[in-house]
Scaffold this active site. Structure first.
Site, PDB file in Angstrom:
ATOM      1  N   ASP A 318       0.394  58.067  16.739  1.00  0.00           N
ATOM      2  CA  ASP A 318      -0.517  57.871  17.869  1.00  0.00           C
ATOM      3  C   ASP A 318      -1.724  58.809  17.810  1.00  0.00           C
ATOM      4  OD1 ASP A 318       0.751  55.731  19.098  1.00  0.00           O
ATOM      5  OD2 ASP A 318       2.206  57.025  20.070  1.00  0.00           O
ATOM      6  N   TYR A 401       2.422  52.596  26.122  1.00  0.00           N
ATOM      7  CA  TYR A 401       2.912  53.914  26.510  1.00  0.00           C
ATOM      8  C   TYR A 401       1.816  54.779  27.092  1.00  0.00           C
ATOM      9  CZ  TYR A 401       7.725  55.253  25.529  1.00  0.00           C
ATOM     10  OH  TYR A 401       9.067  55.443  25.609  1.00  0.00           O
TER      11      TYR A 401
HETATM   12 CO    CO Z   1       9.970  56.491  24.430  1.00  0.00          CO
END
Ligand code: CO
Length: 653
Positions: A318, A401
């Protein structure tokens, strides 16, 4: 609209808020909108960077420590940018340095066998291309999906070894397809299983529809917005809670320089690490004592531990692939941050080199955190102090996320780095029958795969100067002996880490291991070396077979701690180019030289995070999962440095 980097504005900014007109330039100030434009323009003018090119990253090339130490406020500021760009038409990648001060290219080097970081522009363009492609439309229609407005194409990148052989020379994306059950609903509640188009991101074309299997969607409810949750009634017994500081906050932010009580530091920001803290010092004895030169999060690796066809490619870098800075979202007063808030805007850039503003990217505020210290004496009564902490935070949305990053500074000299993970888990449907064993059931024929979030913090500590040594510190219970007849004796063993090989450290629960960074040439009033200890939190082993091609890309996560000698160009623990990488070109390569790290200018790389064994309660939106580690003074002071914290008004004294 959903997607990577939501919540940001497309409008270029002028000066970030908080950069007051009176603030003079500092060599560590992040690049301005004008500087992003200038860096791109110089490369267009002098190196033929044209229409078919993209800028993957443009960032400040920070001066090295010697230059920073020599710089005086008001002095000339040399501004340099580091740029990675590539030509889509031939795939050639270049890294460049550009002097903004001298308006010239200072280096321009071809980088072979690598792919630059993934970009938001490509993510959006791939989405637009796929929803126009007749083959995609047909594959979706086969599954009864005809409302393209409700489809989300989420492009991921992946590792070299997992890319089909015939596509390995291309810049590749593989795509998850999601479907909103209702307009405006949660797309991640409805995976389109077995459909994973492969995309050439340079040609921006669909290579393969990637239709491997079909699962009849179960009847599930994965909405979290109250208006979409059937029968949702909100609790009515939550009374208002307000935090007010009628006289204002107790910190001062001038440009990017922040001071709060005895702490001082500078705030930085770039495309990849997002928030960076520079020159962290503590005022003590009439001077500012150095604690850290630079603190940041340098990598995040998220392997999904599910080998089934929908998930085997799912290892996200990420930070290295997408960039915590690029994914940073704007904060909202009263929601993300409570109290007397000061925001800093950030500026990054798009792939054409145009500046892109992120309003309210960084939040600075104070929090009450309960009791700091207390004693009740039978004769003298109670002395109690409340704890105040300074919080510097930012939030990143990486597709499904959210990562919330908090750096907290305390009155007792402690620093805490906390990560909160929230957002929506990846889920997958399975046919009637047995659930695959790689996840947790969260709804009818729906499971959330197990996965791990490894974060690598880059901690360039300078404890009272640059010459530091890291000690591995273990508690040892001594066996029963004549001196220790009750087996009570406990000693602390400090082992200096002398070379990079010794600097590869794992956590040891049985000895309550921590690591102490000491300056052996500076003594406290007790005559012992000054130091800070890294108190590990959120440590867990990688749990990979060494033959796994996934761990080969991310060897950095195979130890809890690495220590290297400072090199300003060693910044990325899994290598500069993680996208489609084959091997980790960062920490394992640097440390193979086994350089000395004793009594040296050193950098600590701390690996921590969340071993996410998914729960039903994490669905459909996760209550934050919280992990943190601490840097605590350990002999840096002679005694509790917070004795001077005043009592609350009207109490004690
Ligand atoms: Co997670």
């Amino acid at each position: 609209m959903s997607g990577k980097g939501d919540g940001t504005s497309g409008h270029p900014a002028g000066h970030p808020a908080g950069q007051g007109a009176g603030a003079s330039r500092h060599p560590l100030d992040p690049l301005s909108a004008a500087e992003f434009r200038q860096a791109a323009a110089i490369l267009r003018r002098d190196r033929g960077v044209g229409e078919t090119w993209r800028f993957a990253s443009i960032e400040l090339r920070e001066p090295d420590k010697a230059a920073l130490a020599a710089w005086q406020p008001g002095g000339a500021v040399q501004r340099e940018a580091r740029v990675v760009c590539w030509n889509r038409s031939d795939g050639r990648v270049y890294s460049a340095t550009v002097s903004l001060t001298d308006d010239e290219v200072t280096s321009f080097a071809r980088r072979t066998g690598v792919q630059p970081n993934a970009t938001l522009d490509e993510w959006h363009e791939a989405d637009a291309m796929l929803r126009r492609d007749g083959r995609m439309i047909a594959a979706l229609a086969d599954r009864g999906i005809t409302d393209l407005e409700r489809v989300l194409f989420d492009t991921w990148t992946y590792g070299h070894a997992l890319v089909p052989q015939e596509h390995r020379s291309r810049r590749m994306g593989w795509v998850d397809v999601w479907y909103r059950g209702v307009a405006g609903g949660n797309p991640y509640a409805h995976p389109v299983n077995g459909l994973h188009p492969l995309v050439d991101l340079n040609r921006m074309e669909l290579l393969e529809v990637g239709d491997s299997h079909h699962v009849d969607p179960p009847d599930t409810m994965g909405e979290y917005a109250p208006r979409l949750v059937p029968g949702q009634r909100l609790r009515a017994d939550v009374s208002p809670l307000q935090i007010s500081q009628p006289d204002g906050a107790s910190f001062t932010l001038t440009g990017h320089a922040l001071s709060w009580q005895k702490w001082s530091l500078r705030i930085g920001f770039n495309y990849r690490e997002g928030l960076v803290l520079h020159q962290v010092g503590y005022h003590d004895g009439g001077r500012t004592r150095a604690v850290a030169h630079r603190l940041s999060l340098a990598e995040m690796v998220v392997p999904y531990r599910d080998p089934t066809p929908d998930h085997y490619r799912r290892t996200a870098f990420d930070i290295g692939e997408w960039g915590l800075g690029f994914m940073t979202t704007s904060l909202e007063r009263g929601c993300d941050c409570l109290g007397e808030i000061t925001y800093l805007d950030a500026v990054l850039h798009d792939t054409s080199g145009e500046p892109r503003a992120i309003p309210r990217a960084i939040c600075v505020h104070e929090e009450d955190n309960g009791v700091l210290w207390k004693h009740v004496d039978q004769a003298a009564g109670a002395e109690v102090r409340r704890m105040r902490r300074l919080v510097i935070s930012c939030h990143a949305t990486v597709a499904n996320y959210e990562y919330l990053v908090y750096w907290r500074f305390y009155q007792d000299g402690s620093i805490e780095c906390e990560i909160r993970a929230t957002g929506v888990m990846v889920v997958t449907n399975f046919p009637p029958g047995r659930q695959p064993p790689y996840g947790t059931l969260v709804d009818e024929r729906t499971y959330a795969p197990f996965h791990q979030h490894f974060v690598v913090a880059r901690l360039d500590l300078d404890i009272d100067g640059t010459q530091n040594t890291v000690y591995c510190s273990d508690s040892e219970a001594l066996p029963v002996s004549a001196d220790n007849p009750y087996g009570l004796a406990l000693v602390q063993r400090d082992t200096p880490l002398r070379t990079e090989q010794q600097g590869k450290q794992d956590y040891r629960w049985s000895t309550q291991r921590y690591w102490k960074v000491a300056n052996d040439s500076v003594r406290n009033g007790l005559g012992t070396p000054v130091g800070y200890k890294l108190v590990p939190g959120g440590c867990f082993p990688a749990m990979f077979d060494p033959r796994s091609p996934v761990i080969r890309r991310a060897e950095a996560i195979s130890h809890a701690l690495w220590v290297t000698p400072y090199d300003r160009d060693e910044r990325w623990p899994c290598g500069e180019f993680c996208t489609q990488s084959e091997r980790d070109q960062g920490l394992p390569v640097w440390t193979a030289r086994d350089r000395p790290i004793e009594d040296a200018d050193i950098v600590l790389w701390y690996v921590f995070g969340i071993h996410h064994v998914t729960r039903p309660e994490d669905w459909p939106v996760m209550p934050v999962d919280t992990v943190s580690f601490w840097l605590k003074p350990d002999g840096f002071f002679d005694r509790n440095p917070a004795l001077d914290v005043p009592a609350s008004p009207g109490h004690g004294g």
